[in-house]
Write an enzyme that holds these catalytic residues in place. Sequence first.
Site, PDB file in Angstrom:
ATOM      1  CD  GLU A 233     -12.289  -1.159  25.103  1.00 37.85           C
ATOM      2  OE1 GLU A 233     -12.689  -0.800  23.999  1.00 37.85           O
ATOM      3  OE2 GLU A 233     -11.184  -0.841  25.560  1.00 37.85           O
ATOM      4  CG  ASN A 374     -16.443  -5.295  18.503  1.00 36.47           C
ATOM      5  OD1 ASN A 374     -16.153  -5.350  19.671  1.00 36.47           O
ATOM      6  ND2 ASN A 374     -17.512  -4.656  18.043  1.00 36.47           N
ATOM      7  CD  GLU A 407     -13.649   2.709  16.905  1.00 37.86           C
ATOM      8  OE1 GLU A 407     -13.051   1.727  17.389  1.00 37.86           O
ATOM      9  OE2 GLU A 407     -14.008   3.692  17.575  1.00 37.86           O
ATOM     10  CG  HIS A 410      -8.638   0.948  18.400  1.00 40.06           C
ATOM     11  ND1 HIS A 410      -7.655   1.130  19.356  1.00 40.06           N
ATOM     12  CD2 HIS A 410      -9.615   1.839  18.712  1.00 40.06           C
ATOM     13  CE1 HIS A 410      -8.035   2.090  20.192  1.00 40.06           C
ATOM     14  NE2 HIS A 410      -9.212   2.541  19.819  1.00 40.06           N
ATOM     15  CD  GLU A 429      -9.542   3.824  23.086  1.00 40.26           C
ATOM     16  OE1 GLU A 429      -9.618   4.477  22.022  1.00 40.26           O
ATOM     17  OE2 GLU A 429     -10.112   2.723  23.230  1.00 40.26           O
TER      18      GLU A 429
END
Length: 966
Positions: A233, A374, A407, A410, A429
């Site tokens: 990213e 990821n 994380e 996400h 975000e």
Amino acid sequence: MRPHSPSSPSSSFLFFFFLLLIPFSTLATTNTFSSSSLDDNSDHLYEQDADTLANNYTYEPPTFQQHQQVFTVPDFINDTSAQSPSSQAQPDSTMCNKASSKPNRVVLPANVAPSHYTLTITPDLKEFTFGGYVEIDLIIHEATKTVQINTKDLTLKTTTIEFADKTHEPVSTSFDDHRDTTTFTFESEIPKGTAVLRILYDGILSDKMAGFYRSSYKDAEGNTKYMGVTQFEATDARRAFPCWDEPAAKATYSISLVIPTELVALSNMPIATITQVEPEQKTVNFEKTPIMSTYLVAWAVGEFEYIETTTTKLEKPVTCRVYTLPGLKEQGRFALEITPKVLEYFSEIFGTAYPLPKLDHLAVPDFDAGAMENWGLVTYRTVALLFDEKTSDLRFKEQVAVTVAHEIAHQWFGNLVTMEWWDHLWLNEGFATWVGTLAVDHLFPEWDTWSTFVVDDMQRGVGLDSLRSSHPIEVPVADPHEIHQIFDAISYSKGASVIRMLSSWLTVDVFLAGIRRYLKKHEYENATTDDLWNALSEESKIDVREFMNTWTRVIGVPILNITEADGVVTVEQHRFLSTNDVKPEEDETIWWVPLGVHPKPSSIVDPNQTLKSRSLTFEVPEGPYLFNKHYSGVFRTNYPPAAIGRIGKAILEGSDLVGLSDRAGLVADIASLSKSGHTATSNFLDLVQYYKNEETYVVWELLAGRVGEIASIFSENERISQGIKHFQRNLVDRMVQKLGWEFPEGEDYLTSRLRNVILRSAGRAGHDATVAEAKRRFALFVSDPAQDSILHPSIRQTAFEIVLSQGGEEEFRHVLKYFHAAPKQDQQVIALLALGFVQQPELIAEVQALAISESVRPQDIFYVLAGLAANPASRRPTWEWVKSNWNTLSERYKSSMSMLGACVKYPLSQSSDAALIKDVKEFFADKDTKDFQRALDQSIEGLDVNSAWVAREQEGLSEWLTLNKY
Ligand SMILES: *[C@@H]1O[C@H](CO)[C@@H](O)[C@H](O)[C@H]1NC(C)=O
Ligand SMILES: *[C@@H]1O[C@H](CO)[C@@H](O)[C@H](O)[C@H]1NC(C)=O
Ligand SMILES: *[C@@H]1O[C@H](CO)[C@@H](O)[C@H](O)[C@H]1NC(C)=O
Ligand SMILES: *[C@@H]1O[C@H](CO)[C@@H](O)[C@H](O)[C@H]1NC(C)=O
């Protein structure tokens, strides 16, 4: 991702670092409520309740029917020119209304799209290169002779395309360095249908923390070794394999790594098979991924070890592991423990189970950001993942929890449903920041994470948005080169604050139901901000978009100006600027503002108290009243002095009226307004005196920080600087005595944090007893390493800072030695943060040189700069140093522009010398600044704010200090 930020050494100036990924902010700053104070002050019992409520978002639950009736569309929403009133001053905002259109995006042609990648990577950890072979299954939407694909720093060796059972080679291949593209032209037309593109290529295993890169570490014998890991990213997958490097171009992946037999390979999915190629080499084949974006693809290779657990409450159990370099795995215990709980919590509130069979976390010694989400293989800066109960500063624990939760959030929000394009980065975000906090609050209610959010994320977001050089939350990104500049406090912190305001207004339950609807509808696809508003509107039966547009598409935040006259309170909203010079054309926005007046005056008719026009009036209530109860609204409130006096008295008396977030919010608002000149700084100091009985961490973080900020920014005025330090010593003295330097067994987290805030503030103000005790303990600490408990890890940085700012060469050598000898990265970090506090010019120069030496990893430079910036003696020399080392710095950080931006921003952040503005402009006049232009503009504007503050308040502050005998 989560950016990284240092542990605010200034504590007044919370400067944070938003590189790609997750902000390190949380590790850095604040947390609340000290339950030790429960015993001797029963008022705090209430505050705990009040804030539990606030965090529970139940205050004044709105009825949705009513919202619908009262809400009218403000005219300006359709009027795009009025919507970006500051367009004259702000190039970004001229484009802000077009966020969902697609102006001049630098994208690949849409005639060809990938559906599956079969990728084999052979890294060479000695030569720092890798070989790659990729087969890409294509869908040809329109017949074409050309195929364009993203590549960067790759050497393509052979390329073929297969269609209709025949293989063709390109007749020509051209590169575009600026757009990072390679275009293949074929002789015959590729017909509509499918095709397979095959490319054999080589790449570089760089040390730039981007693409597929290497990270170094020392083994037990002290030999330097390397691991390889990816960071894609925003647009660096193209450095690792030729691809359609755009978030919406989703495809599936079958990844293989060919590696030395003794090493471990990781990727998004579990290992499917391992085949031995030669005695020394094996091929590790991973299972096929779900359909996903390139920026979330990941792999890693190295000497990893791991610890493991599994979820217990999910239908299909998920294997969770923490991977580290040899010898470190036990430090991953805390992250490992919370992982299944967070996965289970999100699976429940998102209404969809975590879609992959495993989730790994990997600690990486060289890592640009804080962490990267990821899919199935989350990577972290070491200090954001590893934590040791015995040797780590406690604040790292919360940092780890917040980062891990962010994380994992996400994995759904971003990975399962992906933003259509980078314009919607904030959605990823801001939401991950909000829901990550929700999860941490769920797991650790005793940390009072939402109150920390108020003093931390929220102040950071509103603070940045009070500058003209801010940008709207939704910002059009045309060229991917611009993307890194919006991984900032607007996207993360203002984004999360706005989501908190909305979720609080809709209630969290309704909000989450909308989120479930959104995730279900767009899973394995892409979505825009409007898609989220649509889902929330359907769920709540309110047109969410219409009022949220004022928060996400318009730059800036409002200030509510309150006046009392003739028995009537008038509230008027305007744009808030820290420079206090809003022009009429910048002040045309009417925000949708939930007022939260408490207790609610009967003369406000709307039960939901939303301000949808320029102003509103109501009868002056009998006693004290507050705006923005629980501080969930994203705005500043400017009360008249009489109203502050009444609230102050309520605070002093420990009244139920003013809860924890309210007390914190009031300090934040009045401090900011006194800095901008909306009110006198003496009014802020008057307010502080009402906090005599304050004992909570969150409020103290702000009190100490904002008073310390005055001392720091006015440091060149001897009279004021000395007077404010005297005031500061008086302020903290009671708490210094109460808390002491010891950390009793079993003490709660927030009290531990409070102690650090108090002692740091006392040390900076030259509180004699504190300085003496710091010196005494430091001397014992260095004379006998066996006695290291004399400086508890959570107070060590503060003690270092105090002795360095009071001492000389000898203390410096000791701290430097500690830095070099520290076995753990978090220990190195606290030393780096403290080193900048040295006073002697030759030592300052030595610290600067250290910052770019071999000893400090490039990712860690801003810890050193943060200390140098907070220290009045070193900030100017450090700016001079940045100028004379500019070539070195810009070469070093050419692939991490946010770091370069930080090199400019930090040294200037607390300066108040107006002459520097000219100096900065002249210095950059002949340089290419486009990749850090925002940081530069913000630095210059910050200088403007600081210097105006000092010029305006010299006299008034001196008078106040004299009058009050400081
Ligand atoms: C939230 O508030 C409701 C009603 O005030 C209460 O019943 C519930 O227990 C609270 N939940 C939490 C987690 O505090
Ligand atoms: C704004 O747009 C809405 C729907 O798109 C329309 O009904 C309304 O009349 C428009 N208002 C103005 C002031 O143009
Ligand atoms: C983006 O998602 C939408 C559905 O939300 C889908 O129709 C569209 O094809 C996707 N775009 C790409 C480039 O795949
Ligand atoms: C804001 O309120 C103050 C009084 O509290 C008043 O003096 C000032 O003029 C007001 N400013 C604006 C822009 O309305």
